[in-house]
Design an enzyme around this catalytic site. Structure first.
Site, PDB file in Angstrom:
ATOM      1  N   HIS A  66      -8.916  -0.389   1.892  1.00  0.00           N
ATOM      2  CA  HIS A  66      -8.641  -2.134   1.932  1.00  0.00           C
ATOM      3  C   HIS A  66      -9.693  -2.792   2.307  1.00  0.00           C
ATOM      4  O   HIS A  66      -9.973  -3.967   2.170  1.00  0.00           O
ATOM      5  CB  HIS A  66      -8.015  -2.032   3.468  1.00  0.00           C
ATOM      6  CG  HIS A  66      -6.348  -1.590   3.659  1.00  0.00           C
ATOM      7  ND1 HIS A  66      -5.888  -2.113   2.672  1.00  0.00           N
ATOM      8  CD2 HIS A  66      -6.056  -0.966   5.047  1.00  0.00           C
ATOM      9  CE1 HIS A  66      -4.831  -0.821   3.692  1.00  0.00           C
ATOM     10  NE2 HIS A  66      -4.675  -0.762   4.645  1.00  0.00           N
ATOM     11  N   THR A 105       0.751  -0.929   0.342  1.00  0.00           N
ATOM     12  CA  THR A 105       0.079  -0.008  -0.302  1.00  0.00           C
ATOM     13  C   THR A 105       1.010   0.750   0.175  1.00  0.00           C
ATOM     14  O   THR A 105       0.372   2.211  -0.958  1.00  0.00           O
ATOM     15  CB  THR A 105      -1.201  -0.597   1.314  1.00  0.00           C
ATOM     16  OG1 THR A 105      -1.342  -1.323   1.211  1.00  0.00           O
ATOM     17  CG2 THR A 105      -2.091   1.254   1.088  1.00  0.00           C
ATOM     18  N   THR A 106       2.027   1.148   1.174  1.00  0.00           N
ATOM     19  CA  THR A 106       2.867   2.159   0.237  1.00  0.00           C
ATOM     20  C   THR A 106       3.411   2.838  -0.425  1.00  0.00           C
ATOM     21  O   THR A 106       3.552   4.018  -1.024  1.00  0.00           O
ATOM     22  CB  THR A 106       3.573   2.444   2.154  1.00  0.00           C
ATOM     23  OG1 THR A 106       3.198   1.780   2.798  1.00  0.00           O
ATOM     24  CG2 THR A 106       4.176   3.784   2.599  1.00  0.00           C
ATOM     25  N   TRP A 107       4.062   1.525  -1.091  1.00  0.00           N
ATOM     26  CA  TRP A 107       4.586   1.859  -2.225  1.00  0.00           C
ATOM     27  C   TRP A 107       3.627   2.174  -3.116  1.00  0.00           C
ATOM     28  O   TRP A 107       3.924   3.431  -3.643  1.00  0.00           O
ATOM     29  CB  TRP A 107       5.316   0.403  -2.802  1.00  0.00           C
ATOM     30  CG  TRP A 107       5.229   0.610  -3.455  1.00  0.00           C
ATOM     31  CD1 TRP A 107       6.821   1.419  -4.962  1.00  0.00           C
ATOM     32  CD2 TRP A 107       7.112  -1.009  -4.571  1.00  0.00           C
ATOM     33  NE1 TRP A 107       7.386   0.626  -5.131  1.00  0.00           N
ATOM     34  CE2 TRP A 107       7.440  -0.666  -5.316  1.00  0.00           C
ATOM     35  CE3 TRP A 107       6.151  -2.295  -4.372  1.00  0.00           C
ATOM     36  CZ2 TRP A 107       8.131  -1.179  -6.404  1.00  0.00           C
ATOM     37  CZ3 TRP A 107       6.856  -3.093  -5.548  1.00  0.00           C
ATOM     38  CH2 TRP A 107       7.310  -2.825  -6.631  1.00  0.00           C
ATOM     39  N   ARG A 116      10.044  -2.232   6.014  1.00  0.00           N
ATOM     40  CA  ARG A 116      11.356  -3.220   6.000  1.00  0.00           C
ATOM     41  C   ARG A 116      12.028  -3.555   4.871  1.00  0.00           C
ATOM     42  O   ARG A 116      13.546  -2.886   5.283  1.00  0.00           O
ATOM     43  CB  ARG A 116      10.178  -4.206   6.737  1.00  0.00           C
ATOM     44  CG  ARG A 116      11.061  -5.474   7.140  1.00  0.00           C
ATOM     45  CD  ARG A 116       9.589  -6.347   8.280  1.00  0.00           C
ATOM     46  NE  ARG A 116      10.074  -7.589   6.962  1.00  0.00           N
ATOM     47  CZ  ARG A 116      10.082  -8.563   6.688  1.00  0.00           C
ATOM     48  NH1 ARG A 116      11.081  -9.112   7.459  1.00  0.00           N
ATOM     49  NH2 ARG A 116       9.727  -9.106   5.863  1.00  0.00           N
ATOM     50  N   SER A 139       4.964 -10.208   6.164  1.00  0.00           N
ATOM     51  CA  SER A 139       5.106  -9.121   6.653  1.00  0.00           C
ATOM     52  C   SER A 139       4.263  -8.227   7.783  1.00  0.00           C
ATOM     53  O   SER A 139       5.293  -8.135   7.965  1.00  0.00           O
ATOM     54  CB  SER A 139       5.199  -7.708   5.666  1.00  0.00           C
ATOM     55  OG  SER A 139       4.975  -6.912   5.786  1.00  0.00           O
TER      56      SER A 139
HETATM   57  P1  A3P Z   1       7.570  -6.152   4.411  1.00  0.00           P
HETATM   58  O1  A3P Z   1       7.526  -6.686   5.737  1.00  0.00           O
HETATM   59  O2  A3P Z   1       7.853  -7.525   2.895  1.00  0.00           O
HETATM   60  O3  A3P Z   1       9.655  -5.800   4.177  1.00  0.00           O
HETATM   61  P2  A3P Z   1       2.285  -1.817   3.462  1.00  0.00           P
HETATM   62  O4  A3P Z   1       3.166  -0.963   2.609  1.00  0.00           O
HETATM   63  O5  A3P Z   1       0.725  -2.682   2.465  1.00  0.00           O
HETATM   64  O6  A3P Z   1       2.141  -1.939   4.398  1.00  0.00           O
HETATM   65  O7  A3P Z   1       2.800  -2.989   3.014  1.00  0.00           O
HETATM   66  C1  A3P Z   1       4.179  -2.776   3.440  1.00  0.00           C
HETATM   67  C2  A3P Z   1       5.454  -3.526   2.862  1.00  0.00           C
HETATM   68  O8  A3P Z   1       5.803  -3.268   1.921  1.00  0.00           O
HETATM   69  C3  A3P Z   1       6.650  -4.421   3.816  1.00  0.00           C
HETATM   70  O9  A3P Z   1       7.085  -5.460   2.976  1.00  0.00           O
HETATM   71  C4  A3P Z   1       7.078  -2.828   3.040  1.00  0.00           C
HETATM   72  O10 A3P Z   1       8.478  -3.260   3.507  1.00  0.00           O
HETATM   73  C5  A3P Z   1       7.791  -2.773   1.570  1.00  0.00           C
HETATM   74  N1  A3P Z   1       7.366  -1.958   1.403  1.00  0.00           N
HETATM   75  C6  A3P Z   1       7.496  -0.060   1.643  1.00  0.00           C
HETATM   76  N2  A3P Z   1       7.331   0.650   1.038  1.00  0.00           N
HETATM   77  C7  A3P Z   1       8.479  -0.201  -0.391  1.00  0.00           C
HETATM   78  C8  A3P Z   1       8.308   0.199  -1.936  1.00  0.00           C
HETATM   79  N3  A3P Z   1       8.540   1.493  -1.387  1.00  0.00           N
HETATM   80  N4  A3P Z   1       9.030  -0.840  -2.599  1.00  0.00           N
HETATM   81  C9  A3P Z   1       8.995  -2.232  -2.312  1.00  0.00           C
HETATM   82  N5  A3P Z   1       8.374  -2.152  -0.999  1.00  0.00           N
HETATM   83  C10 A3P Z   1       8.117  -1.938   0.203  1.00  0.00           C
END
Ligand code: A3P
Length: 290
Positions: free
Chosen positions: A95, A41-43, A252, A125
Site C-alpha cells: 500500500h 486489493t483482494t480482487w 462486502r 468501503s
Molecule cells: P465494498 O466494501 O465496496 O464492497 P480491498 O480488497 O482493497 O480491501 O477492497 C475491498 C473492496 O473490494 C470491498 O468493496 C470488497 O467488497 C471488494 N471486493 C472484494 N473482492 C472483490 C472481487 N472479487 N470483485 C470485486 N470487488 C471485490
C-alpha cells in the site's frame, strides 16, 4: 497514524514499512500490486495469482483453499525472512506510495500493477470495514463519527493517504513508464473485465494464447475471481487473515457507486477539492466525477 514521507501511516504497520524499505530487494521477474486499502486489493490479488497460475482452474486451484492475501503477501506486513522464502516468479503487494518504494523496485525490471477506485466508494468501503471490528463496538459508530472520518479522509488523512497523492504518484509513473506501471481502475475492470484481463496478462508477460481464448480461459478466470465466487468459498467464509481480520470482512458488495446509498450530497461535496486536483493533473477517468 504517523505522517511519514508525505503519507499517513498506521502505527501498527510502521515497523513493517521501514523493514520493507530497508531490506526488500526486487528481482527483475517480480510482479508488485500497489493499491490503497479498500480499492480492490483482494480482487487484484486473486486475478494476478490466477493469471500467473492458470494451468488448472478446477476445484483444486489454490484459491479454493487459500485466501488471496495468503497467496500474494503484503510487503509492508510481513517479515523479511517470510518474504525471502517466496519462490520466483514472485508476486507481492504493497500500500506504500510510489515515492516511498524501495529503490530496487524502481531501478529493476520488476513490474507494478496499480488499482485505483473512486474515493467516495473507497471511503464507504473503509467505513464498513471498520464497523466489523471489535473496536467499533466500543466506539459505537454513528453518523457523527462517520462525518468526522469523512472530513479527515476527504482532506487526505487516511491510511496511506492522501488518497489523491497516492493515485497521482502511480498514475504519473504509468504515463512516463508504461512498461513498468500498469494503471487500472476498479470501475473499468468491473465494466469490461475481459478486455482488461487480456491487456493485464500481456503486461505481466503471461499473454493468453488463441487456444486459451477459444477455450474461454479468460472468462473462467473472471468467474473464479468474482466476488460471488470468492465469497462462497469455505476458506473465505470461516478463516482469518490476521488475528483480528476475518476473511469474510474482505468481501462486502463489490459495487460501483454504492456511496450514493450512504453519503448525503453535502458529504460528497467534501471530496470536490480532491477530485478537482485529480482532474487538473490530467486525470480524466470516470472516477474523479461525482
Ligand atoms: P465494498 O466494501 O465496496 O464492497 P480491498 O480488497 O482493497 O480491501 O477492497 C475491498 C473492496 O473490494 C470491498 O468493496 C470488497 O467488497 C471488494 N471486493 C472484494 N473482492 C472483490 C472481487 N472479487 N470483485 C470485486 N470487488 C471485490
Amino acid at each position: 497514524m504517523h505522517f511519514y514521507q508525505g503519507f499517513w501511516c498506521l502505527t501498527f504497520v510502521f515497523q513493517g514499512i521501514i523493514s520493507f524499505q530497508t531490506h526488500f530487494e526486487a528481482h527483475d521477474t517480480d510482479i508488485l500490486l500497489a493499491s490503497l486499502p479498500k480499492t480492490g486489493t483482494t480482487w487484484l490479488k486473486s486475478l494476478l495469482y490466477t493469471i500467473t497460475n492458470r494451468e488448472n482452474l478446477s476445484k483444486n486451484h489454490p484459491l479454493h483453499t487459500k485466501n488471496p492475501h495468503e497467496l500474494v503477501l503484503q510487503l509492508d506486513l510481513n517479515e523479511p525472512d517470510v518474504i525471502a522464502q517466496v519462490p520466483s516468479p514472485r508476486l507481492f503487494a504493497t500500500h506504500v506510495p510510489y515515492s516511498s518504494l524501495p529503490d530496487s523496485i524502481k531501478t529493476s525490471n520488476c513490474r507494478i500493477v496499480y488499482v485505483c477506485r473512486n474515493p467516495l466508494d473507497t471511503f464507504v468501503s473503509s467505513w464498513h470495514y471498520f464497523l466489523q471490528f471489535e473496536i467499533s463496538k466500543e466506539t459505537k459508530p454513528n453518523e457523527e463519527l462517520m462525518e468526522e472520518y469523512l472530513g479527515k479522509y476527504s482532506k487526505g488523512v487516511s491510511p496511506y493517504g492522501p488518497h489523491d497523492d497516492h493515485v497521482l504518484g502511480y498514475w504519473k509513473e504509468s504515463i512516463q513508464n508504461p512498461e513498468k506501471v500498469f494503471f487500472l481502475e476498479y470501475e473499468g475492470l468491473k465494466t469490461e473485465p475481459h478486455a482488461h484481463l487480456i491487456r493485464l496478462a500481456e503486461f505481466l508477460g503471461f499473454p493468453f494464447s488463441k487456444d486459451e481464448e477459444n477455450d474461454n480461459v479468460v472468462d473462467e478466470i473472471i468467474d473464479l475471481c468474482s466476488i460471488k465466487s470468492l465469497k462462497e468459498m469455505e476458506v473465505n467464509k470461516s478463516g482469518k487473515w490476521f488475528p483480528w481480520v476475518e476473511n469474510k470482512y474482505l468481501f462486502r458488495k463489490g459495487e460501483v457507486g454504492d456511496w450514493i446509498n450512504y453519503l448525503t450530497p453535502s458529504m460528497a461535496k467534501q471530496f470536490h477539492p480532491m477530485q478537482e486536483k485529480l482532474k487538473k493533473a490530467g486525470f480524466s477517468s470516470k472516477f474523479c466525477q461525482i
